[in-house]
Design an enzyme around this catalytic site. Structure first.
Site, PDB file in Angstrom:
ATOM      1  N   MET A   1     -13.425 -10.206   4.928  1.00 26.93           N
ATOM      2  CA  MET A   1     -13.638  -8.776   5.179  1.00 26.93           C
ATOM      3  C   MET A   1     -13.956  -8.063   3.867  1.00 26.93           C
ATOM      4  O   MET A   1     -13.847  -6.828   3.774  1.00 26.93           O
ATOM      5  CB  MET A   1     -12.411  -8.163   5.848  1.00 26.93           C
ATOM      6  CG  MET A   1     -12.165  -8.775   7.233  1.00 26.93           C
ATOM      7  SD  MET A   1     -11.344  -7.673   8.378  1.00 26.93           S
ATOM      8  CE  MET A   1      -9.812  -7.363   7.533  1.00 26.93           C
TER       9      MET A   1
ATOM     10  N   LEU B   1     -13.250  -8.587  -2.314  1.00 24.12           N
ATOM     11  CA  LEU B   1     -12.951  -9.971  -2.698  1.00 24.12           C
ATOM     12  C   LEU B   1     -12.033 -10.045  -3.914  1.00 24.12           C
ATOM     13  O   LEU B   1     -12.144  -9.245  -4.846  1.00 24.12           O
ATOM     14  CB  LEU B   1     -14.263 -10.720  -2.978  1.00 24.12           C
ATOM     15  CG  LEU B   1     -15.241 -10.800  -1.802  1.00 24.12           C
ATOM     16  CD1 LEU B   1     -16.473 -11.628  -2.181  1.00 24.12           C
ATOM     17  CD2 LEU B   1     -14.593 -11.371  -0.547  1.00 24.12           C
TER      18      LEU B   1
ATOM     19  N   HIS C   1     -10.046 -15.177  -2.176  1.00 28.44           N
ATOM     20  CA  HIS C   1     -11.340 -15.449  -1.526  1.00 28.44           C
ATOM     21  C   HIS C   1     -12.162 -16.427  -2.372  1.00 28.44           C
ATOM     22  O   HIS C   1     -12.784 -17.351  -1.849  1.00 28.44           O
ATOM     23  CB  HIS C   1     -12.148 -14.156  -1.369  1.00 28.44           C
ATOM     24  CG  HIS C   1     -11.505 -13.111  -0.503  1.00 28.44           C
ATOM     25  ND1 HIS C   1     -11.029 -11.923  -1.006  1.00 28.44           N
ATOM     26  CD2 HIS C   1     -11.271 -13.073   0.834  1.00 28.44           C
ATOM     27  CE1 HIS C   1     -10.540 -11.186  -0.012  1.00 28.44           C
ATOM     28  NE2 HIS C   1     -10.657 -11.869   1.112  1.00 28.44           N
TER      29      HIS C   1
ATOM     30  N   GLN D   1     -10.576  -6.007  15.384  1.00 28.09           N
ATOM     31  CA  GLN D   1      -9.275  -6.601  15.079  1.00 28.09           C
ATOM     32  C   GLN D   1      -8.279  -5.580  14.540  1.00 28.09           C
ATOM     33  O   GLN D   1      -7.168  -5.942  14.150  1.00 28.09           O
ATOM     34  CB  GLN D   1      -9.424  -7.790  14.133  1.00 28.09           C
ATOM     35  CG  GLN D   1      -9.790  -7.449  12.700  1.00 28.09           C
ATOM     36  CD  GLN D   1     -10.113  -8.701  11.906  1.00 28.09           C
ATOM     37  OE1 GLN D   1     -11.114  -9.353  12.146  1.00 28.09           O
ATOM     38  NE2 GLN D   1      -9.263  -9.050  10.959  1.00 28.09           N
TER      39      GLN D   1
ATOM     40  N   GLN E   1      -4.379 -20.222   3.858  1.00 25.37           N
ATOM     41  CA  GLN E   1      -3.028 -20.383   4.413  1.00 25.37           C
ATOM     42  C   GLN E   1      -2.266 -19.054   4.365  1.00 25.37           C
ATOM     43  O   GLN E   1      -1.284 -18.869   5.064  1.00 25.37           O
ATOM     44  CB  GLN E   1      -2.292 -21.481   3.628  1.00 25.37           C
ATOM     45  CG  GLN E   1      -0.842 -21.712   4.008  1.00 25.37           C
ATOM     46  CD  GLN E   1      -0.663 -22.272   5.419  1.00 25.37           C
ATOM     47  OE1 GLN E   1      -1.625 -22.704   6.055  1.00 25.37           O
ATOM     48  NE2 GLN E   1       0.565 -22.248   5.906  1.00 25.37           N
TER      49      GLN E   1
ATOM     50  N   ASP F   1      -3.082 -16.433   5.728  1.00 29.88           N
ATOM     51  CA  ASP F   1      -3.071 -16.011   7.129  1.00 29.88           C
ATOM     52  C   ASP F   1      -2.844 -17.257   7.987  1.00 29.88           C
ATOM     53  O   ASP F   1      -3.730 -17.702   8.716  1.00 29.88           O
ATOM     54  CB  ASP F   1      -4.396 -15.330   7.473  1.00 29.88           C
ATOM     55  CG  ASP F   1      -4.630 -14.094   6.616  1.00 29.88           C
ATOM     56  OD1 ASP F   1      -4.204 -13.021   7.016  1.00 29.88           O
ATOM     57  OD2 ASP F   1      -5.198 -14.234   5.512  1.00 29.88           O
TER      58      ASP F   1
ATOM     59  N   GLN G   1      -3.465 -17.052  11.733  1.00 30.33           N
ATOM     60  CA  GLN G   1      -4.904 -16.929  12.006  1.00 30.33           C
ATOM     61  C   GLN G   1      -5.598 -18.288  11.894  1.00 30.33           C
ATOM     62  O   GLN G   1      -6.406 -18.670  12.758  1.00 30.33           O
ATOM     63  CB  GLN G   1      -5.515 -15.941  11.006  1.00 30.33           C
ATOM     64  CG  GLN G   1      -7.024 -15.923  10.987  1.00 30.33           C
ATOM     65  CD  GLN G   1      -7.555 -14.872  10.040  1.00 30.33           C
ATOM     66  OE1 GLN G   1      -7.632 -13.708  10.382  1.00 30.33           O
ATOM     67  NE2 GLN G   1      -7.930 -15.271   8.826  1.00 30.33           N
TER      68      GLN G   1
ATOM     69  N   VAL H   1      -3.272 -18.065  -2.954  1.00 28.94           N
ATOM     70  CA  VAL H   1      -3.381 -17.691  -4.368  1.00 28.94           C
ATOM     71  C   VAL H   1      -2.504 -16.451  -4.584  1.00 28.94           C
ATOM     72  O   VAL H   1      -2.564 -15.497  -3.804  1.00 28.94           O
ATOM     73  CB  VAL H   1      -4.847 -17.401  -4.757  1.00 28.94           C
ATOM     74  CG1 VAL H   1      -4.938 -16.951  -6.213  1.00 28.94           C
ATOM     75  CG2 VAL H   1      -5.708 -18.642  -4.524  1.00 28.94           C
TER      76      VAL H   1
ATOM     77  N   ARG I   1      -5.445  -5.644   0.680  1.00 26.35           N
ATOM     78  CA  ARG I   1      -4.628  -4.449   0.912  1.00 26.35           C
ATOM     79  C   ARG I   1      -3.728  -4.117  -0.277  1.00 26.35           C
ATOM     80  O   ARG I   1      -3.211  -3.000  -0.350  1.00 26.35           O
ATOM     81  CB  ARG I   1      -3.770  -4.619   2.167  1.00 26.35           C
ATOM     82  CG  ARG I   1      -4.577  -4.556   3.453  1.00 26.35           C
ATOM     83  CD  ARG I   1      -3.677  -4.479   4.675  1.00 26.35           C
ATOM     84  NE  ARG I   1      -4.425  -4.171   5.888  1.00 26.35           N
ATOM     85  CZ  ARG I   1      -4.904  -5.092   6.729  1.00 26.35           C
ATOM     86  NH1 ARG I   1      -4.708  -6.370   6.492  1.00 26.35           N
ATOM     87  NH2 ARG I   1      -5.579  -4.714   7.801  1.00 26.35           N
TER      88      ARG I   1
HETATM   89  P1  AMP Z   1      -9.715 -11.397   4.602  1.00 30.72           P
HETATM   90  O1  AMP Z   1     -10.854 -10.870   3.775  1.00 30.72           O
HETATM   91  O2  AMP Z   1      -8.397 -10.784   4.258  1.00 30.72           O
HETATM   92  O3  AMP Z   1     -10.025 -11.404   6.078  1.00 30.72           O
HETATM   93  O4  AMP Z   1      -9.553 -12.931   4.196  1.00 30.72           O
HETATM   94  C1  AMP Z   1     -10.629 -13.815   4.260  1.00 30.72           C
HETATM   95  C2  AMP Z   1     -10.108 -15.205   4.035  1.00 30.72           C
HETATM   96  O5  AMP Z   1      -9.504 -15.286   2.755  1.00 30.72           O
HETATM   97  C3  AMP Z   1      -9.043 -15.615   5.071  1.00 30.72           C
HETATM   98  O6  AMP Z   1      -9.240 -16.969   5.436  1.00 30.72           O
HETATM   99  C4  AMP Z   1      -7.777 -15.431   4.291  1.00 30.72           C
HETATM  100  O7  AMP Z   1      -6.698 -16.249   4.736  1.00 30.72           O
HETATM  101  C5  AMP Z   1      -8.205 -15.828   2.895  1.00 30.72           C
HETATM  102  N1  AMP Z   1      -7.301 -15.261   1.894  1.00 30.72           N
HETATM  103  C6  AMP Z   1      -6.899 -13.969   1.793  1.00 30.72           C
HETATM  104  N2  AMP Z   1      -5.996 -13.840   0.802  1.00 30.72           N
HETATM  105  C7  AMP Z   1      -5.807 -15.074   0.280  1.00 30.72           C
HETATM  106  C8  AMP Z   1      -4.981 -15.592  -0.768  1.00 30.72           C
HETATM  107  N3  AMP Z   1      -4.152 -14.823  -1.478  1.00 30.72           N
HETATM  108  N4  AMP Z   1      -5.056 -16.927  -1.026  1.00 30.72           N
HETATM  109  C9  AMP Z   1      -5.880 -17.739  -0.310  1.00 30.72           C
HETATM  110  N5  AMP Z   1      -6.678 -17.298   0.687  1.00 30.72           N
HETATM  111  C10 AMP Z   1      -6.638 -15.995   0.986  1.00 30.72           C
END
Ligand code: AMP
Length: 287
Positions: A30, A33, A37, A61, A148, A150, A153, A176, A187
């Site tokens: 989303m 970044l 990401h 969502q 992981q 999420d 998800q 991470v 967020r």
């Molecule tokens: P989002 O932009 O929040 O929808 O996340 C996109 C992807 O990045 C999803 O598969 C998330 O699980 C992953 N993601 C978000 N934050 C982290 C993080 N801190 N470490 C690893 N992957 C992440």
């Protein structure tokens, strides 16, 4: 790097890569970044894939009282980050491109969506499954990478890929974190300085749960009480949505036979909802 706002342009670039013998890897995001990401993009490239990243803040969502309008949007910086990370195609569609007039079809997940975040975000995982199913159809990747962070998800989408007979391998990558342990999240940018300090309470609580399990504590009730206490002590204003210990494969309550436990939590600080989790191997009983 191709920056494609349309489904047609995205399909064309991917078809050319596939015709050239490339494996297609996909990282849905989303935007806003961060290094979490980028770790997915790095893994995708390390696996030798032609790397497609989608950037789309998916309205379906978000619940009516959630943070769709406040969600951070940093498209220019995201483009730069993708360019630097060696992404081949960015697909950043408009809402109309993804949800054209007259659209009405949804993908409804099953039991995996009824627990953890599900009850607190009605319709959320249906929105996630719907948009990811669309994205899978547009990109038709060989492999898709999820975090992981999420965990629920990733499980739901893995199940969806199997149930809808989508021939896509799902890879889940480690969480991470910032140096102090806070899981990176788009967020986090919405947290005030004071809230950022309190946000660490969630990770601390998960660690308390992990340490209790590793010490051999068998009472789930006592473990969860200690975790709740940790949040209340260091983030008095936080609202705890849940702190739970579940089977990492089914998200069902753990049984004495589970070899691993997913310790997962969600808290709200001001208007910002944070989630995090740890997976723990249960030590074998000492004779
Ligand atoms: P989002 O932009 O929040 O929808 O996340 C996109 C992807 O990045 C999803 O598969 C998330 O699980 C992953 N993601 C978000 N934050 C982290 C993080 N801190 N470490 C690893 N992957 C992440």
């Amino acid at each position: 790097m191709l920056d494609a706002p349309t489904i047609a342009a995205t399909r064309e670039a991917i078809a050319a890569a596939r015709a050239g013998g490339r494996t297609i890897g996909f990282v849905p995001t989303m935007g806003a970044l961060h290094a979490g990401h980028v770790s997915l993009i790095d893994r995708c490239r390390a696996d030798g894939c032609f790397t497609v990243v989608s950037i789309f803040v998916n309205p379906t969502q978000f619940g009516p009282n959630e943070d769709l309008n406040r969600y951070p949007r940093t498209l220019d910086a995201d483009r730069t980050a993708c360019e630097r990370a060696g992404v081949d195609v960015i697909f950043a569609p408009t809402a109309e491109e993804m949800y054209p007039p007259g659209e009405q079809t949804r993908v409804r997940p099953g039991r995996l969506a009824d627990t953890l975040c599900g009850p607190f975000r009605p319709g959320h995982f249906e929105g996630v499954c719907t948009v990811v199913a669309k994205l899978f159809n547009i990109v038709q990747p060989d492999v898709a990478y999820f975090g992981q962070k999420d965990a629920q998800q990733a499980l739901i989408l893995g199940r969806m890929a199997i149930d809808l007979a989508t021939p896509i391998r799902i890879v889940t990558c480690p969480i991470v974190r910032d140096a102090d342990g806070l899981a990176l999240s788009s967020r986090n940018a919405l947290l005030s300085r004071e809230e950022r300090g309190q946000a660490l309470a969630l990770y601390r609580a998960l660690c308390i749960g992990r340490d209790a399990i590793l010490r051999g504590e068998a009472s789930i009730g006592r473990i969860v009480a200690a975790m709740r206490n940790a949040v209340v002590q260091s983030a008095g204003s936080a609202v705890i949505d849940y702190l739970s210990l579940v089977d990492p494969d089914t998200l069902e309550p753990i049984t004495p036979h589970c070899p691993r436990v997913l310790i997962a939590g969600a808290i709200r600080l001001g208007g910002v909802r944070l989630i995090d989790n740890l997976t723990v191997e249960i030590p074998p009983p000492t004779p």
